[in-house]
Design an enzyme around this catalytic site. Structure first.
Site, short mmCIF file in Angstrom:
data_model
loop_
_atom_site.label_atom_id
_atom_site.label_comp_id
_atom_site.label_asym_id
_atom_site.label_seq_id
_atom_site.Cartn_x
_atom_site.Cartn_y
_atom_site.Cartn_z
N HIS A 88 0.83 -1.22 0.00
CA HIS A 88 0.00 0.00 0.00
C HIS A 88 0.86 1.27 0.00
CE1 HIS A 88 -3.01 -2.97 1.82
NE2 HIS A 88 -3.38 -2.73 0.58
N ASP A 113 -9.68 -3.81 0.59
CA ASP A 113 -9.18 -3.90 1.97
C ASP A 113 -8.94 -2.52 2.57
OD1 ASP A 113 -6.80 -4.67 -0.14
OD2 ASP A 113 -6.16 -3.17 1.32
N GLU A 119 -14.67 -0.87 -6.05
CA GLU A 119 -14.47 -2.27 -5.63
C GLU A 119 -15.72 -3.06 -6.02
OE1 GLU A 119 -12.24 -4.61 -3.86
OE2 GLU A 119 -13.98 -5.72 -4.63
N GLY A 178 -14.75 -2.04 -12.15
CA GLY A 178 -13.90 -0.93 -12.56
C GLY A 178 -13.69 -0.86 -14.06
N ASP A 219 -5.48 -1.98 -8.06
CA ASP A 219 -5.12 -2.83 -6.93
C ASP A 219 -6.01 -4.07 -6.97
OD1 ASP A 219 -5.42 -2.43 -3.29
OD2 ASP A 219 -4.58 -4.03 -4.54
N ASP A 273 -5.48 -11.40 -9.19
CA ASP A 273 -4.75 -11.87 -10.38
C ASP A 273 -5.61 -11.73 -11.65
OD1 ASP A 273 -3.47 -14.65 -8.43
OD2 ASP A 273 -2.58 -12.67 -8.81
N1 SAM Z 1 -3.41 -6.48 -2.61
C1 SAM Z 1 -4.08 -7.61 -3.19
C2 SAM Z 1 -3.26 -8.25 -4.26
O1 SAM Z 1 -2.32 -7.64 -4.73
O2 SAM Z 1 -3.58 -9.37 -4.64
C3 SAM Z 1 -5.41 -7.24 -3.74
C4 SAM Z 1 -6.16 -6.31 -2.87
S1 SAM Z 1 -7.83 -6.19 -3.09
C5 SAM Z 1 -8.42 -7.33 -1.90
C6 SAM Z 1 -8.20 -6.89 -4.68
C7 SAM Z 1 -9.63 -6.55 -5.03
O3 SAM Z 1 -9.84 -6.39 -6.43
C8 SAM Z 1 -10.65 -7.60 -4.59
O4 SAM Z 1 -11.36 -7.14 -3.46
C9 SAM Z 1 -11.55 -7.81 -5.81
O5 SAM Z 1 -12.92 -7.93 -5.47
C10 SAM Z 1 -11.25 -6.54 -6.61
N2 SAM Z 1 -11.54 -6.62 -8.04
C11 SAM Z 1 -11.17 -7.61 -8.90
N3 SAM Z 1 -11.62 -7.33 -10.15
C12 SAM Z 1 -12.28 -6.13 -10.07
C13 SAM Z 1 -12.95 -5.31 -11.03
N4 SAM Z 1 -13.06 -5.68 -12.32
N5 SAM Z 1 -13.49 -4.13 -10.61
C14 SAM Z 1 -13.39 -3.76 -9.30
N6 SAM Z 1 -12.78 -4.49 -8.33
C15 SAM Z 1 -12.22 -5.67 -8.73
#
Ligand code: SAM
Length: 286
Positions: free
Chosen positions: A66, A90, A110, A142, A159, A162
């Site tokens: 972060h 998070d 998110e 997003g 953020d 995968d």
């Molecule tokens: N720091 C972590 C990592 O590097 O793996 C990831 C942090 S955060 C928990 C990742 C977030 O991306 C998840 O909560 C997931 O729901 C969100 N996410 C994945 N695809 C997304 C999208 N298309 N639009 C918005 N959020 C998305």
């Protein structure tokens, strides 16, 4: 989910490598509309958030990730006012961005609101910035949301999880060109871009997509103890701004702030952009 009494394990790199964490207590398990969400109290890394059985955030090292993306971007942009974070449920990135009084707007997009709610309950240190009046939480995809903006955001951070399922589209040329369009002329985008050793997601193609969409593409490396292979990369992209050129007007502010940070400092900032041959070659940044 737990695969074994007292242990959480993550298989990665085509399920050919395994990381295991001794679990003291299962704090939370659920299946949201989007993914399996779990929180474990572990012996080695404190509280651990996992999504679909993959490590995301831990007490041990969340600040590396972060602070890296929030402060490298904020310390190079000449005068950031509007920030967009895609993913990041998070809250850790928002916590870092709200430390800049000059910011006017921080949008957190998110897709899975349950990640935010679970993080509020179990990672209050990460979500402490979400109540800031400048923060706007947008629970949506997003990939679709960003298309509504042109020449609007100063900093955009991807953020995400995968490049799979609903996150896969966050790593494409098409998406990166919409990011470029949504950024102002001095705009900066940073994104987590995986591990070049256990290269299951073809990091070379990710950087090809970035280079097709941005004039300047650089990369930063930092250790993430809970991620597959530990050695992690982050893209720094802009329309011209160089990632190692610190905004001199902000140096006094950061000279003070960095005393309270756990990872970032301005010396490390510049060093983080210095890549070894292996990484340069894998990312196509020679
Ligand atoms: N720091 C972590 C990592 O590097 O793996 C990831 C942090 S955060 C928990 C990742 C977030 O991306 C998840 O909560 C997931 O729901 C969100 N996410 C994945 N695809 C997304 C999208 N298309 N639009 C918005 N959020 C998305």
């Amino acid at each position: 989910m737990m695969q074994d009494d007292n242990w959480f394990s993550e298989r990665y790199y085509y399920k050919s490598v395994i990381n295991g964490y001794k679990v003291k207590k299962v704090l939370h398990e659920e299946k949201s509309q989007w993914q399996e969400i779990a929180v474990y109290e572990t012996q080695a890394v404190g509280k651990l958030l996992t999504l679909d059985g993959k490590t995301m955030v831990s007490d041990l090292d969340e600040f590396v990730y972060h602070e890296t993306m929030a402060h490298i971007s904020s310390m190079t942009h000449p005068d950031p006012k509007k920030v967009l974070i895609i993913g990041g449920g998070d809250g850790g990135l928002v916590r870092e961005f709200v430390k800049y009084p000059s910011l006017e707007e921080i949008q957190l997009v998110e897709i899975d609101e349950r990640v935010i709610e679970v993080s509020k309950e179990f990672f209050p240190n990460c979500t402490s910035g979400l109540s800031d009046s400048r923060v706007k939480i947008v629970p949506t995809d997003g990939i679709k949301y960003i298309g509504e903006f042109e020449n609007y955001f100063d900093i955009i951070i991807i953020d995400s999880t995968d490049p799979e399922e609903f996150a896969e589209g966050l790593f494409t040329k098409e998406f990166y060109s919409t990011v470029n369009k949504a950024l102002t002329k001095d705009g900066i985008m940073m994104a987590q871009t995986e591990n070049p050793f256990f290269d299951e997601y073809n990091i070379g193609d990710i950087y090809k997509n970035l280079k097709a969409s941005f004039k300047n593409v650089q990369a930063v490396h930092a250790p993430m103890s809970i991620y597959p292979g530990v050695y992690w990369t982050f893209a720094f992209c802009s329309k011209g701004i160089n990632g190692i050129a610190l905004n001199s007007e902000r140096i006094p502010f950061m000279s003070d702030l960095q005393k309270s940070l756990e990872w970032y400092n301005m010396d490390w900032h510049k060093a983080a952009f210095v890549l070894p041959n292996f990484t340069k070659r894998k990312l196509g940044l020679e």
